[in-house]
Design a protein around this motif. Structure first.
Motif, PDB file in Angstrom:
ATOM      1  N   VAL A 113      -0.501   2.130  -2.026  1.00  0.00           N
ATOM      2  CA  VAL A 113       0.291   3.123  -1.280  1.00  0.00           C
ATOM      3  C   VAL A 113      -0.593   3.966  -0.363  1.00  0.00           C
ATOM      4  N   PRO A 114      -1.667   4.605  -0.892  1.00  0.00           N
ATOM      5  CA  PRO A 114      -2.504   5.390   0.024  1.00  0.00           C
ATOM      6  C   PRO A 114      -3.127   4.544   1.132  1.00  0.00           C
TER       7      PRO A 114
ATOM      8  N   PRO B   8      -1.225   2.677  -7.093  1.00  0.00           N
ATOM      9  CA  PRO B   8      -1.927   3.887  -6.614  1.00  0.00           C
ATOM     10  C   PRO B   8      -3.035   3.589  -5.607  1.00  0.00           C
TER      11      PRO B   8
ATOM     12  N   LYS C 222     -12.315   4.168  -5.927  1.00  0.00           N
ATOM     13  CA  LYS C 222     -13.183   5.069  -6.687  1.00  0.00           C
ATOM     14  C   LYS C 222     -12.422   6.308  -7.125  1.00  0.00           C
ATOM     15  N   ALA C 223     -11.642   6.856  -6.184  1.00  0.00           N
ATOM     16  CA  ALA C 223     -10.914   8.085  -6.504  1.00  0.00           C
ATOM     17  C   ALA C 223      -9.937   7.838  -7.654  1.00  0.00           C
ATOM     18  N   GLN C 224      -9.234   6.712  -7.617  1.00  0.00           N
ATOM     19  CA  GLN C 224      -8.260   6.470  -8.690  1.00  0.00           C
ATOM     20  C   GLN C 224      -8.973   6.113  -9.994  1.00  0.00           C
ATOM     21  N   ILE C 225     -10.115   5.438  -9.918  1.00  0.00           N
ATOM     22  CA  ILE C 225     -10.864   5.160 -11.146  1.00  0.00           C
ATOM     23  C   ILE C 225     -11.317   6.473 -11.774  1.00  0.00           C
TER      24      ILE C 225
ATOM     25  N   LYS D 276     -13.192   3.733  -1.215  1.00  0.00           N
ATOM     26  CA  LYS D 276     -13.045   5.161  -1.513  1.00  0.00           C
ATOM     27  C   LYS D 276     -11.828   5.422  -2.401  1.00  0.00           C
TER      28      LYS D 276
ATOM     29  N   VAL E  38      -0.492   4.017   3.829  1.00  0.00           N
ATOM     30  CA  VAL E  38      -0.298   5.280   4.552  1.00  0.00           C
ATOM     31  C   VAL E  38      -1.433   5.464   5.549  1.00  0.00           C
ATOM     32  N   LEU E  39      -2.650   5.241   5.060  1.00  0.00           N
ATOM     33  CA  LEU E  39      -3.835   5.449   5.882  1.00  0.00           C
ATOM     34  C   LEU E  39      -3.883   4.481   7.062  1.00  0.00           C
TER      35      LEU E  39
END
Ligand SMILES: Nc1ncnc2c1ncn2[C@@H]1O[C@H](COP(=O)(O)OP(=O)(O)OP(=O)(O)O)[C@@H](O)[C@H]1O
Ligand SMILES: [Mg+2]
Lengths: 279, 282
Positions: free
Chosen positions: A207-208, A204, A181-184, A178, A211-212
């Motif tokens: 890091v998320p 990018p 995909k979001a960063q792409i 996920k 955190v997750l």
């Protein structure tokens, strides 16, 4: 960039077959006994009974043979490498020459056996994982290892850690997918540039993800504690493991099979050569 | 100028035992400047369709084209096309990685090579469009409220200056005030000329704010049309998981008694329509 789905040797395939419903301890012990078969195989003929056994178990588990055969895919490269190494580096009766490299009869046989051994081991392991849910697997392993608790080995904590880890692997891949995909879709480019640029491009994503994962871990710890989990304290089971007659029968079948392969390995190659010679 | 998806079939984990058909022959299009909603129950394939519009997923069969151009998996033009279609994922704040909102918003335009004053202007414009006060730009997104984070996430996508903005459940997890605030922002973004595609299972908001609505059920498009048409369709063919808002049900009831009201009317319009019906002479 597709992570989820493409991963793992043998993901659990839910089902209600005979194999699925066996006690996980029986399946783990049975699989480990069966692992011996590829190891004691010395000639290509020795893999014939193993192939039959594997096909029979697959049938009993109501899994498609193709799925099991494909489960060896992750190690195909390794198998190819061992074959190549063994073909060229085994001394013996020369069959052909490629410049400085010689191919020997012993090399070909050995390469064949080593490759098949690896492939069969992976398929056996895959069959175990395809028919045993991660939870059942961890529970079975905990029970098998429980005698070690007397030696102060933290068996149940290890099993809980393993259960949680197994539980989170698919989630982890889904979340990575996920975020990727979001960063792409925000234009992140993981494919161009030098090594440093590419490594930086993963910040990018990492890091998320951290955190997750930490947030999830914290939630889980709180949820477990609030429901009274204390490490090391004995817990009851939701589905107690039951070792019944069919588990004993299954293990006996496996042992009989191993004895049979020992005899087969001793006598079959000669008999087959003899028979081939007669034709 | 439009995004057009034609007869799209898509399966997850194709070729494995876990294969799952998520889209089965869905056609859909958005013109520039339009506001469209995709509604459907949980698991109906809304997010899967949204990811096709942005070329993150490619159909197993069928086609997706952006302004008449289609692309293939892994082809370099997918990246250029993708820029035209901003996609805001569900819970987009889980993708934050930068230390300030400003850096987060910079990410997309700088990936497409924007630098210097252009970049700063672009960030300010996006923040303004998403309703973020300039004072907030230098704070850490991790310490913001849910509504503020959602706005930063939206700004971080519109900063790449897309022609189309696709939002997957943009109101998920927001309170009523947050939802209203977001609705205003989306209307505002649309007024700036962007096409807005909103994925939602909130039929009420879809009926109230869209030019057109697509209804998905178990991977198939069961209806598509104006809010009026969709409300009439759903009144006759209820789709599991989609709740007709009470006002729409009331309006349908009035219409069956010969009172002419729009299905998308709010409470005040319904009241005045009723009053007019009781005293037709006034
Ligand atoms: N990465 C994935 N791997 C396998 N199956 C998936 C994956 N993502 C979605 N699916 C399945 O595909 C179907 C459609 O999923 P999708 O996320 O598009 O639904 P949705 O309409 O967005 O649902 P929701 O309202 O819950 O977000 C679902 O049945 C879902 O289980
Ligand atoms: Mg979704």
């Amino acid at each position: 960039m597709k992570l989820s789905g493409g991963f793992s040797i043998g993901q659990f395939i839910p089902g209600e077959s005979y194999i699925h419903s066996l006690d996980p301890r029986c399946k783990i012990i049975g699989a480990f006994i069966l692992f011996a078969a590829p190891f004691i195989a010395k000639s290509p003929y020795d893999f014939i009974p193993i192939a039959f056994a594997l096909a029979a178990i697959t049938r009993l588990a109501r899994i498609k043979l193709g799925t099991v055969l494909r489960s060896g895919r992750p190690v195909v490269f390794l198998v190819a490498l061992t074959i190549v190494l063994n073909v060229f580096w085994t001394p013996g009766r020369e069959l052909a020459r490629l410049g400085p490299l010689s191919i020997t009869e012993e090399g070909v046989t050995l390469a064949f056996c080593v490759g098949l051994r690896l492939y069969f081991l992976v398929m056996l392991a895959a069959l175990l994982m395809m028919t045993t849910s991660p939870m059942a697997f961890a529970g079975g392993l905990e029970s098998i290892l429980s005698p070690l608790a007397a030696l102060k080995f933290p068996v149940s904590e290890m099993a809980m850690m393993m259960t949680i880890a197994l539980r989170f692997i698919p989630t982890f891949f889904e979340e990575t997918d996920k975020i990727l995909k979001a960063q792409i879709s925000r234009g992140a480019d993981f494919e161009s540039g030098g090594i440093i640029k590419r490594a930086r491009a993963f910040i990018p994503v990492l890091v998320p993800l951290f955190v997750l994962v930490f947030a999830r871990a914290e939630n889980l710890a709180i949820a477990m504690e609030s429901r009274g989990y204390v490490p090391g304290v004995p817990r009851s089971r939701l589905n107690p493991l039951v070792w019944a007659a069919r588990e004993t029968t299954s293990i006996l079948c496996v042992i009989v099979f191993i004895i049979f392969t020992v005899l087969w390995n001793r006598y079959a190659p000669e008999l087959i050569s003899l028979w081939l010679g007669l034709l | 100028m439009a995004i057009a998806a034609e007869d799209v079939f898509y399966s997850y984990n194709a070729g494995t035992p876990a294969e799952h058909a998520a889209l089965e022959g869905v056609s859909f299009s958005v013109e520039r400047g339009e506001r469209v909603s995709i509604v459907g129950h949980t698991g109906s394939g809304k997010s899967t369709l949204a990811q096709h519009l942005n070329l993150l997923l490619f159909p197993r069969s069928g086609s997706v084209s952006i302004d008449g151009v289609s692309s293939k998996p892994g082809s370099p033009d997918a990246r250029e096309l993708r820029r035209k279609v901003g996609l805001v994922f569900q819970y987009p704040e889980t993708q934050f990685f930068a230390e300030t909102a400003r850096d987060e918003i910079r990410f997309a335009p700088s990936n497409w090579g924007m630098r210097g004053d252009d970049l700063d202007a672009c960030v300010d414009e996006a923040a303004d469009a998403a309703g973020i006060e300039p004072s907030l730009l230098d704070s850490n997104p991790f310490s913001m409220s849910g509504g503020q984070r959602r706005r930063v996430a939206i700004a971080s996508v519109i900063a790449m200056k897309p022609d189309y903005l696709v939002l997957d459940e943009p109101t998920a997890g927001l309170d009523a005030a947050g939802v209203r605030g977001l609705e205003r922002i989306l209307s505002d973004i649309r007024a700036r000329g962007l096409a807005v595609v909103q994925v939602t299972h909130d039929l009420e908001s879809a009926l109230a704010h869209s030019d057109r609505i697509l209804v998905l059920e178990r991977g198939r498009a069961v209806a598509s049309g104006t809010p009026e048409e969709i409300a009439v369709f759903l009144a006759d063919n209820p789709v599991q998981g989609l709740l007709m808002p009470p006002t729409a049900r009331f309006a349908m009831g009035l219409r069956s008694r010969g009172i002419d009201v729009s299905v998308t009317s709010g409470v005040p319009e319904l009241v005045s329509a009723l009053e007019k019906a009781e005293r037709p002479d006034e």
